[in-house]
Design a protein around this motif. Structure first.
Motif, PDB file in Angstrom:
ATOM      1  N   VAL A   1       0.928  -0.472   0.122  1.00  0.00           N
ATOM      2  CA  VAL A   1       0.090  -0.161   0.158  1.00  0.00           C
ATOM      3  C   VAL A   1       0.689   1.075  -0.220  1.00  0.00           C
ATOM      4  CG1 VAL A   1      -1.707   1.495   1.219  1.00  0.00           C
ATOM      5  CG2 VAL A   1      -2.249  -0.912   0.623  1.00  0.00           C
ATOM      6  N   ALA A   2       1.937   0.946   0.848  1.00  0.00           N
ATOM      7  CA  ALA A   2       2.583   2.350   0.911  1.00  0.00           C
ATOM      8  C   ALA A   2       3.599   2.285  -0.443  1.00  0.00           C
ATOM      9  CB  ALA A   2       4.016   2.268   1.727  1.00  0.00           C
ATOM     10  N   THR A   3       3.409   1.866  -1.059  1.00  0.00           N
ATOM     11  CA  THR A   3       4.423   2.678  -2.555  1.00  0.00           C
ATOM     12  C   THR A   3       3.603   3.204  -3.486  1.00  0.00           C
ATOM     13  OG1 THR A   3       3.487   0.521  -3.635  1.00  0.00           O
ATOM     14  CG2 THR A   3       5.685   0.046  -2.270  1.00  0.00           C
ATOM     15  N   LEU A   4       1.994   3.314  -3.489  1.00  0.00           N
ATOM     16  CA  LEU A   4       1.128   3.513  -3.536  1.00  0.00           C
ATOM     17  C   LEU A   4       1.042   5.142  -3.624  1.00  0.00           C
ATOM     18  CD1 LEU A   4      -2.235   1.482  -4.048  1.00  0.00           C
ATOM     19  CD2 LEU A   4      -0.673   2.235  -5.634  1.00  0.00           C
ATOM     20  N   PRO A   5       1.486   6.501  -4.335  1.00  0.00           N
ATOM     21  CA  PRO A   5       1.852   7.880  -4.070  1.00  0.00           C
ATOM     22  C   PRO A   5      -0.226   8.595  -3.372  1.00  0.00           C
ATOM     23  CG  PRO A   5       2.329   7.448  -6.375  1.00  0.00           C
ATOM     24  CD  PRO A   5       1.767   6.089  -5.282  1.00  0.00           C
ATOM     25  N   ASN A   6      -1.144   8.128  -3.747  1.00  0.00           N
ATOM     26  CA  ASN A   6      -2.360   8.625  -3.958  1.00  0.00           C
ATOM     27  C   ASN A   6      -2.689   8.126  -2.361  1.00  0.00           C
ATOM     28  OD1 ASN A   6      -2.307   6.458  -5.124  1.00  0.00           O
ATOM     29  ND2 ASN A   6      -4.860   6.969  -5.896  1.00  0.00           N
ATOM     30  N   VAL A   7      -2.342   7.341  -1.899  1.00  0.00           N
ATOM     31  CA  VAL A   7      -2.550   6.421  -0.229  1.00  0.00           C
ATOM     32  C   VAL A   7      -1.589   6.908   0.407  1.00  0.00           C
ATOM     33  CG1 VAL A   7      -2.989   4.787   0.555  1.00  0.00           C
ATOM     34  CG2 VAL A   7      -3.313   4.518  -2.139  1.00  0.00           C
ATOM     35  N   HIS A   8      -2.568   7.893   1.743  1.00  0.00           N
ATOM     36  CA  HIS A   8      -1.444   7.855   2.338  1.00  0.00           C
ATOM     37  C   HIS A   8      -1.720   6.977   4.151  1.00  0.00           C
ATOM     38  CE1 HIS A   8      -0.002  10.760   5.424  1.00  0.00           C
ATOM     39  NE2 HIS A   8      -1.144  10.703   6.283  1.00  0.00           N
ATOM     40  N   MET A   9      -0.612   6.568   4.696  1.00  0.00           N
ATOM     41  CA  MET A   9      -1.302   5.506   5.570  1.00  0.00           C
ATOM     42  C   MET A   9      -0.916   6.279   6.724  1.00  0.00           C
ATOM     43  SD  MET A   9      -0.256   1.710   6.481  1.00  0.00           S
ATOM     44  CE  MET A   9      -1.446   1.394   4.623  1.00  0.00           C
ATOM     45  N   GLU A  10      -1.762   6.088   7.619  1.00  0.00           N
ATOM     46  CA  GLU A  10      -0.704   6.616   9.481  1.00  0.00           C
ATOM     47  C   GLU A  10      -1.480   6.398  10.886  1.00  0.00           C
ATOM     48  OE1 GLU A  10      -2.279  10.725  10.812  1.00  0.00           O
ATOM     49  OE2 GLU A  10      -3.158  10.883   8.634  1.00  0.00           O
ATOM     50  N   GLN A  11      -0.960   6.323  11.423  1.00  0.00           N
ATOM     51  CA  GLN A  11      -0.793   6.261  12.791  1.00  0.00           C
ATOM     52  C   GLN A  11      -1.839   7.204  13.398  1.00  0.00           C
ATOM     53  OE1 GLN A  11       1.607   3.059  15.366  1.00  0.00           O
ATOM     54  NE2 GLN A  11       1.385   4.088  16.514  1.00  0.00           N
ATOM     55  N   GLY A  12      -2.681   6.079  13.992  1.00  0.00           N
ATOM     56  CA  GLY A  12      -4.212   7.117  15.214  1.00  0.00           C
ATOM     57  C   GLY A  12      -4.841   6.377  15.429  1.00  0.00           C
ATOM     58  N   THR A  13      -6.066   6.750  16.282  1.00  0.00           N
ATOM     59  CA  THR A  13      -7.144   6.129  16.398  1.00  0.00           C
ATOM     60  C   THR A  13      -8.556   6.642  16.842  1.00  0.00           C
ATOM     61  OG1 THR A  13      -5.978   5.190  18.995  1.00  0.00           O
ATOM     62  CG2 THR A  13      -8.397   4.806  18.765  1.00  0.00           C
ATOM     63  N   VAL A  14      -9.064   6.220  15.604  1.00  0.00           N
ATOM     64  CA  VAL A  14     -10.474   7.393  15.488  1.00  0.00           C
ATOM     65  C   VAL A  14     -11.102   6.981  16.666  1.00  0.00           C
ATOM     66  CG1 VAL A  14     -12.390   7.452  13.583  1.00  0.00           C
ATOM     67  CG2 VAL A  14     -10.142   6.735  12.828  1.00  0.00           C
ATOM     68  N   THR A  15     -12.069   8.251  16.764  1.00  0.00           N
ATOM     69  CA  THR A  15     -12.760   7.874  18.167  1.00  0.00           C
ATOM     70  C   THR A  15     -14.050   8.286  17.956  1.00  0.00           C
ATOM     71  OG1 THR A  15     -12.586   9.899  18.219  1.00  0.00           O
ATOM     72  CG2 THR A  15     -10.693   9.295  20.001  1.00  0.00           C
ATOM     73  N   SER A  16     -14.230   9.171  17.152  1.00  0.00           N
ATOM     74  CA  SER A  16     -15.585   9.296  16.594  1.00  0.00           C
ATOM     75  C   SER A  16     -16.000   9.301  14.959  1.00  0.00           C
ATOM     76  CB  SER A  16     -16.371  10.074  17.508  1.00  0.00           C
ATOM     77  OG  SER A  16     -15.879  11.004  16.751  1.00  0.00           O
ATOM     78  N   LEU A  17     -16.709   8.936  14.504  1.00  0.00           N
ATOM     79  CA  LEU A  17     -17.305   9.701  13.379  1.00  0.00           C
ATOM     80  C   LEU A  17     -17.799  10.999  13.284  1.00  0.00           C
ATOM     81  CD1 LEU A  17     -19.087   6.689  12.142  1.00  0.00           C
ATOM     82  CD2 LEU A  17     -16.921   7.163  11.451  1.00  0.00           C
ATOM     83  N   ILE A  18     -17.451  11.726  12.023  1.00  0.00           N
ATOM     84  CA  ILE A  18     -17.998  13.434  12.584  1.00  0.00           C
ATOM     85  C   ILE A  18     -19.363  13.025  11.537  1.00  0.00           C
ATOM     86  CG2 ILE A  18     -17.492  15.244  11.362  1.00  0.00           C
ATOM     87  CD1 ILE A  18     -14.462  14.730  11.598  1.00  0.00           C
TER      88      ILE A  18
ATOM     89  N   LYS B   1      -0.310   9.783  16.920  1.00  0.00           N
ATOM     90  CA  LYS B   1       0.602   9.193  17.759  1.00  0.00           C
ATOM     91  C   LYS B   1       0.766   9.483  18.764  1.00  0.00           C
ATOM     92  CE  LYS B   1       4.558   5.821  17.466  1.00  0.00           C
ATOM     93  NZ  LYS B   1       5.340   4.805  17.137  1.00  0.00           N
ATOM     94  N   SER B   2       0.857  11.301  18.433  1.00  0.00           N
ATOM     95  CA  SER B   2       1.535  11.936  19.418  1.00  0.00           C
ATOM     96  C   SER B   2       0.553  12.847  20.605  1.00  0.00           C
ATOM     97  CB  SER B   2       1.700  13.195  18.735  1.00  0.00           C
ATOM     98  OG  SER B   2       1.383  13.885  17.835  1.00  0.00           O
ATOM     99  N   GLY B   3      -0.333  12.276  20.832  1.00  0.00           N
ATOM    100  CA  GLY B   3      -1.782  12.731  21.363  1.00  0.00           C
ATOM    101  C   GLY B   3      -2.779  13.897  20.528  1.00  0.00           C
ATOM    102  N   GLN B   4      -2.215  14.937  19.136  1.00  0.00           N
ATOM    103  CA  GLN B   4      -2.757  15.860  19.030  1.00  0.00           C
ATOM    104  C   GLN B   4      -3.667  14.869  18.014  1.00  0.00           C
ATOM    105  OE1 GLN B   4      -0.652  17.245  16.145  1.00  0.00           O
ATOM    106  NE2 GLN B   4      -1.740  19.392  15.093  1.00  0.00           N
ATOM    107  N   GLU B   5      -5.251  16.093  18.804  1.00  0.00           N
ATOM    108  CA  GLU B   5      -6.791  15.822  18.683  1.00  0.00           C
ATOM    109  C   GLU B   5      -6.489  16.175  17.153  1.00  0.00           C
ATOM    110  OE1 GLU B   5      -9.390  14.692  19.736  1.00  0.00           O
ATOM    111  OE2 GLU B   5      -8.110  13.591  21.608  1.00  0.00           O
ATOM    112  N   MET B   6      -7.164  15.749  15.689  1.00  0.00           N
ATOM    113  CA  MET B   6      -7.372  15.560  14.448  1.00  0.00           C
ATOM    114  C   MET B   6      -8.626  15.052  13.683  1.00  0.00           C
ATOM    115  SD  MET B   6      -4.162  17.189  13.485  1.00  0.00           S
ATOM    116  CE  MET B   6      -4.103  16.338  11.553  1.00  0.00           C
ATOM    117  N   ASP B   7      -8.885  16.128  13.144  1.00  0.00           N
ATOM    118  CA  ASP B   7     -10.539  16.146  11.714  1.00  0.00           C
ATOM    119  C   ASP B   7      -9.943  15.496  10.634  1.00  0.00           C
ATOM    120  OD1 ASP B   7     -12.189  15.701  14.107  1.00  0.00           O
ATOM    121  OD2 ASP B   7     -12.564  18.304  13.620  1.00  0.00           O
ATOM    122  N   ALA B   8     -10.143  14.580  10.080  1.00  0.00           N
ATOM    123  CA  ALA B   8     -10.088  14.056   8.573  1.00  0.00           C
ATOM    124  C   ALA B   8     -12.197  13.764   8.106  1.00  0.00           C
ATOM    125  CB  ALA B   8      -9.743  12.594   8.838  1.00  0.00           C
ATOM    126  N   PHE B   9     -11.628  14.943   6.765  1.00  0.00           N
ATOM    127  CA  PHE B   9     -12.478  15.160   5.959  1.00  0.00           C
ATOM    128  C   PHE B   9     -12.534  13.780   4.683  1.00  0.00           C
ATOM    129  CE2 PHE B   9     -12.675  18.181   9.101  1.00  0.00           C
ATOM    130  CZ  PHE B   9     -13.937  18.129   9.555  1.00  0.00           C
TER     131      PHE B   9
END
Length: 622
Positions: free
Chosen positions: A269-286, A300-308
């Motif tokens: 998966v990591a060989t595809l340029p249009n796919v971004h994989m990251e480590q994080g814990t999804v807590t809820s759906l928006i 992973k560092s504890g920062q709260e993030m939103d992705a759309f």
């Protein structure tokens, strides 16, 4: 006090003798005042005609009102209050032309002001509501941009968000990325998983892996080929081979370390340029107005993030904490698997999975590398013997070891003594989706079956093929409602494969488990003898189990063929009344095993999918 404007008479339009009137009523809880006014112009015409008959007529300005009829007064105090309001004074009547003109002007002013104020108030209210709506929309629309400046949201350039990078999530990310989608994958832990299940891929699953272009993921991980099963019961055994004659020589089952397989998929998966994989814990759906817009997660560092993204696919496994908002989970835990790794031992049948019909439930052995054999001991019920105080080790040595084939018994006891005993619950959950705009469930988060038959990865990969084919015609995923309606066909198109494997897993587990019921004992023995017949009697069931021929009707026919075969065994050589009764109970027991599973899976979708309205829906969004 309330005011009621009655209206203007239309008599003047038809040249009636009585002038047009304007009626105004003032209401109180106990009384009302009714005043009727006539325009002076109309009064003048009437007066002229009246003077011809000797009656005096009033004279006044055409812009004023004249009292033409009597005042009907409920109370004098009410009338005085009204008179004071319009500034005309008087006790019970209006006699002077000047006061009548003033009264008319005052009424015009009051009514005009009231009407103008009402219109302006309504316009102001609507403008205020529109401003609030615009502000709310601007706030929602700019939330992402503001959070981007603050570093708390990902750029909204993704087409799909995938929650979880296990077998299903990684395979889906690679498939959609290869089709040109911009994909964001959020995985709780990107280190190599260490699990005791998800280690046997059936030949049908391997064919799906080839179809997805991921067959090289079983290379370089010391994966072992699997060509069938060996079945053991009461000192007897039989070999059941996969019907692979019509397939390429590379097609077979594969067994491996689950973590190694997943890491290979993630690397691809990591060989595809249009796919971004990251480590994080999804807590809820928006969610916004019933539509899933993205996810809220912690890095992973504890920062709260939103992705759309216009489509969020949840593949976070059997312990999913997001499935409740997307389906109606009915999770059943009939048993636990206790896992061991046997080292440097040879199984009685090389490159085969081994199933021991033990008491009280089955034991599995299969190779996961060139030097390791996985052992899974099924322990029924919710409570397990304690590992910490030695109860589990004692149970394994005293209750399980005597039923293990002699060729691997020493290795089994050595693995117990080594102490690396692990366990996990065996979960089953029929698929019961709640179609939600902007989101979809996949993998074990969506549908689970007993792992006895090793069919979980086959179902997940088959689902991904179905979903890929549905999404390929679509270039725009932003119409969430239309996309949701279109993807409802996914739940029907997946049924033949998924439901066949699910039903077989549930039915076989119940048949292979020991029961005090005599009819169930006969069914268990009949199943072993039926499969031992070979030919079509073994090839058919094994083709179902392997995912090579996932046909629900074939499953039902073979299942009841086993039951009928069991009844035949009871009636030979002589059909005694007791044997006839046990035979009848055997048929009844078989029905009680399979029909509830079929009902949970959906009879119409399994056997008559083309009759379901959602079987095929043309892509309404391009």
């Amino acid at each position: 006090m309330g005011v009621s404007y009655i209206g203007t008479s239309l008599r003047s339009l038809y040249k009636f003798t009585s002038p047009p009137t304007l009626s105004l009523r003032l209401y109180k809880p106990t009384s009302y005042i009714s005043i009727k006014f006539t325009t002076l112009a109309a009064s003048r015409r009437i007066s002229s005609r009246a003077r011809g008959r000797g009656n005096p007529g009033p004279v006044g300005s055409s812009s004023s009102f004249r009292a033409f009829s009597s005042l009907v007064v409920g109370s004098s105090s009410s009338f005085r209050a009204f008179s004071s309001l319009i500034g005309c004074g008087g006790d019970s009547s209006i006699s002077s032309n000047k006061s009548m003109e003033m009264a008319g002007d005052q009424v015009y002013i009051v009514l005009g002001t009231f009407l103008l104020g009402s219109i302006l108030g309504l316009l102001f209210y609507r403008a205020l509501c529109r401003d609030k709506d615009n502000a709310k929309a601007a706030k929602a629309g700019s939330k992402e941009a503001r959070c981007q400046r603050d570093g708390s949201v990902s750029a909204a350039t993704d087409d799909v968000i995938i929650v979880g990078a296990g077998v299903a999530g990684s395979a889906l990310a690679h498939t959609l990325g290869k089709d040109g989608r911009r994909v964001r994958v959020i995985e709780r832990d990107l280190t190599e998983p260490d699990r005791i299940v998800g280690e046997l891929l059936q030949p049908g699953g391997y064919l799906k892996l080839i179809e997805l272009g991921l067959e090289d993921c079983v290379e370089e991980i010391d994966a072992q080929r699997v060509y069938g099963y060996a079945l053991f019961k009461d000192g007897r055994n039989t070999r059941l081979s996969y019907p692979l004659e019509k397939f390429h020589s590379d097609v077979s089952g594969r067994s491996f370390h689950n973590g190694r397989f997943i890491q290979r998929m993630r690397q691809k998966v990591a060989t595809l340029p249009n796919v971004h994989m990251e480590q994080g814990t999804v807590t809820s759906l928006i969610e916004e107005n019933g539509t899933i817009k993205g996810v809220h997660y912690k890095t992973k560092s504890g920062q709260e993030m939103d992705a759309f993204a216009p489509l969020t696919i949840v593949c976070d496994g059997c312990f999913s904490n997001l499935r409740r908002s997307l389906c109606k989970p009915k999770v059943d835990i009939p048993s636990h698997f206790v896992g061991l790794v046997l080292e440097n031992c040879q199984l009685p049948y090389a490159n085969h999975g081994h199933v021991i019909l033990a008491d009280p439930s089955p034991i599995l052995f299969y190779p996961i590398s060139s030097t390791e054999v996985r052992c899974l001991v099924d322990v029924p019920g919710q409570k397990l013997p304690s590992v910490g105080n030695g109860e589990m080790a004692n149970y394994m040595k005293t209750a399980v070891a005597p039923q293990v084939p002699p060729e691997i018994r020493d290795a089994f006891i050595a693995a117990i003594d080594k102490g690396n005993i692990r366990s996990m619950p065996n979960r089953s959950m029929p698929a019961d989706p709640q179609p939600t705009p902007g989101a979809l469930l996949l993998g074990d988060a969506f549908n689970m079956r007993h792992p006895l038959t090793g069919g979980g990865m086959t179902v997940a990969l088959s689902d991904i093929v179905v979903l890929r084919d549905l999404l390929r015609p679509l270039s725009n995923l932003h119409n969430a409602d239309a996309l949701c309606k279109y993807l409802e066909s996914f739940y029907t198109l997946r049924k033949p494969v998924a439901s066949t494997i699910n039903t077989l897993a549930g039915a076989l587990y119940k048949v292979f488990s020991v029961s005090p019921d005599q009819a169930r004992k006969e069914m268990r023995q009949a199943c072993f003898d039926y499969l031992s017949l070979g030919g079509v009697f073994s090839n058919g069931p094994v083709a179902l189990l392997s995912g090579l021929n996932p046909k629900p009707l074939s499953l039902v026919l073979h299942f009841f063929a086993v039951a009928v075969y069991g009844v035949g065994r009871l009636l030979v050589p002589f059909p005694s009344p007791k044997r006839l009764l046990v035979g009848a109970r055997l048929i009844s027991s078989a029905s009680s095993i399979i029909f509830p599973i079929l009902k949970a899976e959906g009879l119409k979708q399994m056997f008559f999918p083309v009759a379901v309205p959602t079987y095929y829906r043309p892509p309404s969004v391009k």
